[in-house]
Design an enzyme around this catalytic site. Structure first.
Site, short mmCIF file in Angstrom:
data_model
loop_
_atom_site.label_atom_id
_atom_site.label_comp_id
_atom_site.label_asym_id
_atom_site.label_seq_id
_atom_site.Cartn_x
_atom_site.Cartn_y
_atom_site.Cartn_z
N TYR A 162 35.25 45.77 40.62
CA TYR A 162 35.02 46.21 41.92
C TYR A 162 36.29 47.94 42.00
O TYR A 162 37.35 47.65 42.29
CB TYR A 162 35.80 45.69 43.47
CG TYR A 162 34.79 43.76 43.15
CD1 TYR A 162 34.19 43.52 44.08
CD2 TYR A 162 35.06 43.48 42.21
CE1 TYR A 162 33.07 42.88 44.64
CE2 TYR A 162 34.85 41.99 42.67
CZ TYR A 162 33.38 41.40 43.78
OH TYR A 162 32.63 40.69 44.25
N CYS A 163 35.29 48.62 41.69
CA CYS A 163 35.55 50.01 42.11
C CYS A 163 35.20 51.01 43.03
O CYS A 163 34.80 51.00 44.12
CB CYS A 163 34.94 50.75 41.22
SG CYS A 163 35.25 52.28 40.68
N MET A 164 36.67 50.56 43.95
CA MET A 164 36.93 51.12 45.09
C MET A 164 37.21 52.31 45.64
O MET A 164 37.89 53.46 44.96
CB MET A 164 37.88 50.01 46.13
CG MET A 164 37.54 48.54 45.82
SD MET A 164 35.76 48.56 46.40
CE MET A 164 34.65 48.03 45.03
#
Length: 190
Positions: A162-164
């Site tokens: 999950y690249c936030m």
């Protein structure tokens, strides 16, 4: 030289017409959302509504660009990419719990990366069709903030990354969880 520019402009216009008006918005980072209203549920089930004008006042320009215009902040030049403190990450608008430092890992990408959400119900995913293919966008449920994207190159146990965007989140250190109303997550850090 003029011929090259003309061909480039005609190609861009043709690509925009072929793929639809959303492509220009993807390239420029602009979305026409002047009429969009954001509804946020708070403790006790009360709903708060923000207009785009109110959000512009409430958020920094970068936070607004990321959360409302589906923007992306610069890698390695954002607040939480290298944060190693224990705590949780919440939506910058609604305060919805999104991720925990217990699921954060160093991805080498320059953005905060997590193996899974802290509260699965607070995450909404949808297909994001862009110029370079389709990816999976991550949005917060209550505020409908654009937070980032999911990739299939993460570590076990999920294999997900999950690249936030830091600009879409606030960090609550473990010492302040009770004070800020997130005492239900204290057990993660004991």
């Amino acid at each position: 030289m003029k011929k090259v520019w003309l061909v480039s402009i005609v190609s861009l216009i043709g690509l925009t017409v072929f793929l639809g008006p959303g492509v220009y918005n993807k390239i420029s980072g602009e979305v026409n959302n002047t009429e969009r209203i954001v509804d946020v549920r708070t403790e006790g089930g009360k709903k708060v509504t923000y207009s785009q004008a109110e959000l512009k006042e409430m958020l920094t320009p970068l936070q607004y660009k990321v959360t409302q215009n589906n923007g992306t902040e610069k890698a390695f030049e954002n607040k939480y990419w290298d944060n190693k403190q224990p705590g949780i990450y919440v939506d910058v608008i609604s305060g919805e719990p999104l991720f925990s430092s217990t699921d954060k890992f160093y991805s080498g990408t320059g953005w905060p990366s997590f193996t899974k959400p802290l509260v699965e119900e607070n995450i909404v995913t949808k297909k994001d069709r862009g110029i370079f293919g389709t990816s999976t966008e991550v949005r917060s449920k209550e505020a409908d903030s654009h937070i980032g994207h999911i990739f299939n190159d993460g570590p076990e146990p999920t294999g997900l990354r999950y690249c936030m965007n830091s600009a879409a989140m606030n960090f609550i250190p473990k010492e302040k969880l009770k004070e800020k109303g997130y005492e239900e997550f204290i057990h993660l850090f004991q």
